[in-house]
Design an enzyme around this catalytic site. Structure first.
Site, short mmCIF file in Angstrom:
data_model
loop_
_atom_site.label_atom_id
_atom_site.label_comp_id
_atom_site.label_asym_id
_atom_site.label_seq_id
_atom_site.Cartn_x
_atom_site.Cartn_y
_atom_site.Cartn_z
N ASN A 255 2.84 0.54 1.32
CA ASN A 255 4.07 -0.25 1.25
C ASN A 255 3.83 -1.69 1.73
OD1 ASN A 255 3.79 0.03 4.00
ND2 ASN A 255 5.75 1.06 4.35
N ASP B 51 -2.93 -0.32 16.75
CA ASP B 51 -1.70 0.46 16.87
C ASP B 51 -1.99 1.86 17.40
OD1 ASP B 51 -2.97 1.38 14.57
OD2 ASP B 51 -1.44 0.70 13.19
N HIS C 214 2.28 -2.53 4.60
CA HIS C 214 2.27 -2.74 6.05
C HIS C 214 0.88 -3.08 6.56
CE1 HIS C 214 1.74 1.85 7.16
NE2 HIS C 214 0.56 1.24 7.23
N GLU D 164 6.04 -2.50 9.56
CA GLU D 164 6.64 -2.01 8.32
C GLU D 164 7.42 -3.12 7.62
OE1 GLU D 164 5.60 0.68 7.27
OE2 GLU D 164 5.96 2.43 8.52
C1 GLP Z 1 -1.84 3.56 8.81
C2 GLP Z 1 -2.20 2.58 9.95
C3 GLP Z 1 -2.67 1.28 9.41
C4 GLP Z 1 -3.61 1.55 8.25
C5 GLP Z 1 -2.80 2.06 7.10
C6 GLP Z 1 -3.62 2.50 5.90
O1 GLP Z 1 -0.57 4.07 8.90
N1 GLP Z 1 -1.17 2.35 10.87
O2 GLP Z 1 -3.27 0.50 10.43
O3 GLP Z 1 -4.25 0.37 7.86
O4 GLP Z 1 -1.87 3.02 7.50
O5 GLP Z 1 -4.22 3.73 6.11
P1 GLP Z 1 -5.34 4.32 5.16
O6 GLP Z 1 -6.55 3.48 5.37
O7 GLP Z 1 -5.54 5.73 5.63
O8 GLP Z 1 -4.84 4.23 3.76
#
Ligand code: GLP
Length: 239
Positions: A131, A67, A133, A138
């Site tokens: 959440n 992403d 995702h 989302e």
């Molecule tokens: C972000 C990314 C995801 C990631 C997630 C968790 O927003 N878009 O691909 O896996 O949130 O992030 P973190 O590892 O910083 O908790």
């Protein structure tokens, strides 16, 4: 689904690096899907160490990132291109022309076509949003969704505000690989660390498969390994 509960973040990172390094050795010309966020940072550090020791090379790989924010330039220090360059790509011998991100302009589905042209993704690394995702899919994302532009939920904007000076600076839109695109990958490695992921972990792994919890879609995939630390695994009943 193989679920491993390990002692701490360091253990997840080094175990994940073993899995990714083995996959690279098995298919040095493979297509590897990378994720951003704080969770895979330790994994990337370990992979850099493997590369520096001469144990693996990235020179034959094609990479597909999950992403990217819409509205940040590629050299913005919070863009995911910048993140990958600094956390991994800039430290290993991956060929720049083989690095791919979903397009922030133009036709997002071109990314699915590119993945297909390259023969599909061999191994996709995933983190998990608090959440539930995956990527930026989302809650409410269709399980048959493809790469597309999405709006970020208020909880994601809140979670990711820690990386920006003000929460108003967090982009409201992103482009993400779709859930169907993710489920088509041959192998998935999902990492989750910390107590703030415990609820999402239970809902993804032990709850019903529902579009309200995008990560629950992974229950239907035939080759998923989940690595959790103790804090992220606290809510699981089937430890
Ligand atoms: C972000 C990314 C995801 C990631 C997630 C968790 O927003 N878009 O691909 O896996 O949130 O992030 P973190 O590892 O910083 O908790």
């Amino acid at each position: 689904m193989v679920i491993k509960c390990l002692e701490n973040y360091e253990a997840i990172s080094s175990h994940a690096a073993d899995i990714v390094a083995a996959a690279i050795l098995e298919k040095p010309t493979g297509v590897f899907g990378f994720a951003t966020g704080s969770t895979p940072v330790g994994l990337y550090k370990s992979l850099i160490t493997c590369y520096q020791r001469g144990e693996i090379t990235f020179s034959g790989l094609t990479t597909m990132n999950l992403d990217e924010y819409v509205g940040l330039s590629a050299d913005h220090d919070q863009s995911y291109r910048f993140f990958m360059q600094h956390q991994l790509f800039g430290h290993v011998d991956v060929r720049p022309e083989c690095i791919n991100f979903p397009p922030v302009s133009g036709e997002p589905s071109a990314f699915d076509d590119l993945i297909q042209d390259k023969g599909g993704i061999d191994l996709q690394i995933l983190g998990l949003g608090s959440n539930g995702h995956i990527g930026f899919n989302e809650p409410g994302s269709a399980f048959d969704s493809r790469t597309r532009i999405v709006g970020l939920s208020s909880s994601t904007i809140r979670d990711n505000a820690r990386f920006f000076e003000h929460s108003r600076d967090v982009p409201r839109k992103a482009v993400t690989m779709g859930i169907r695109t993710i489920l088509e990958t041959r192998q998935i490695l999902l990492l989750a660390s910390g107590a703030n992921k415990a609820d999402a972990v239970v809902r993804c792994l032990e709850g019903p498969q529902t579009e309200d919890v995008p990560g629950s879609s992974l229950q239907s995939h035939h080759n998923v390994t989940v690595l959790l630390d103790e804090a992220a695994a606290t809510g699981l009943t089937q430890k």
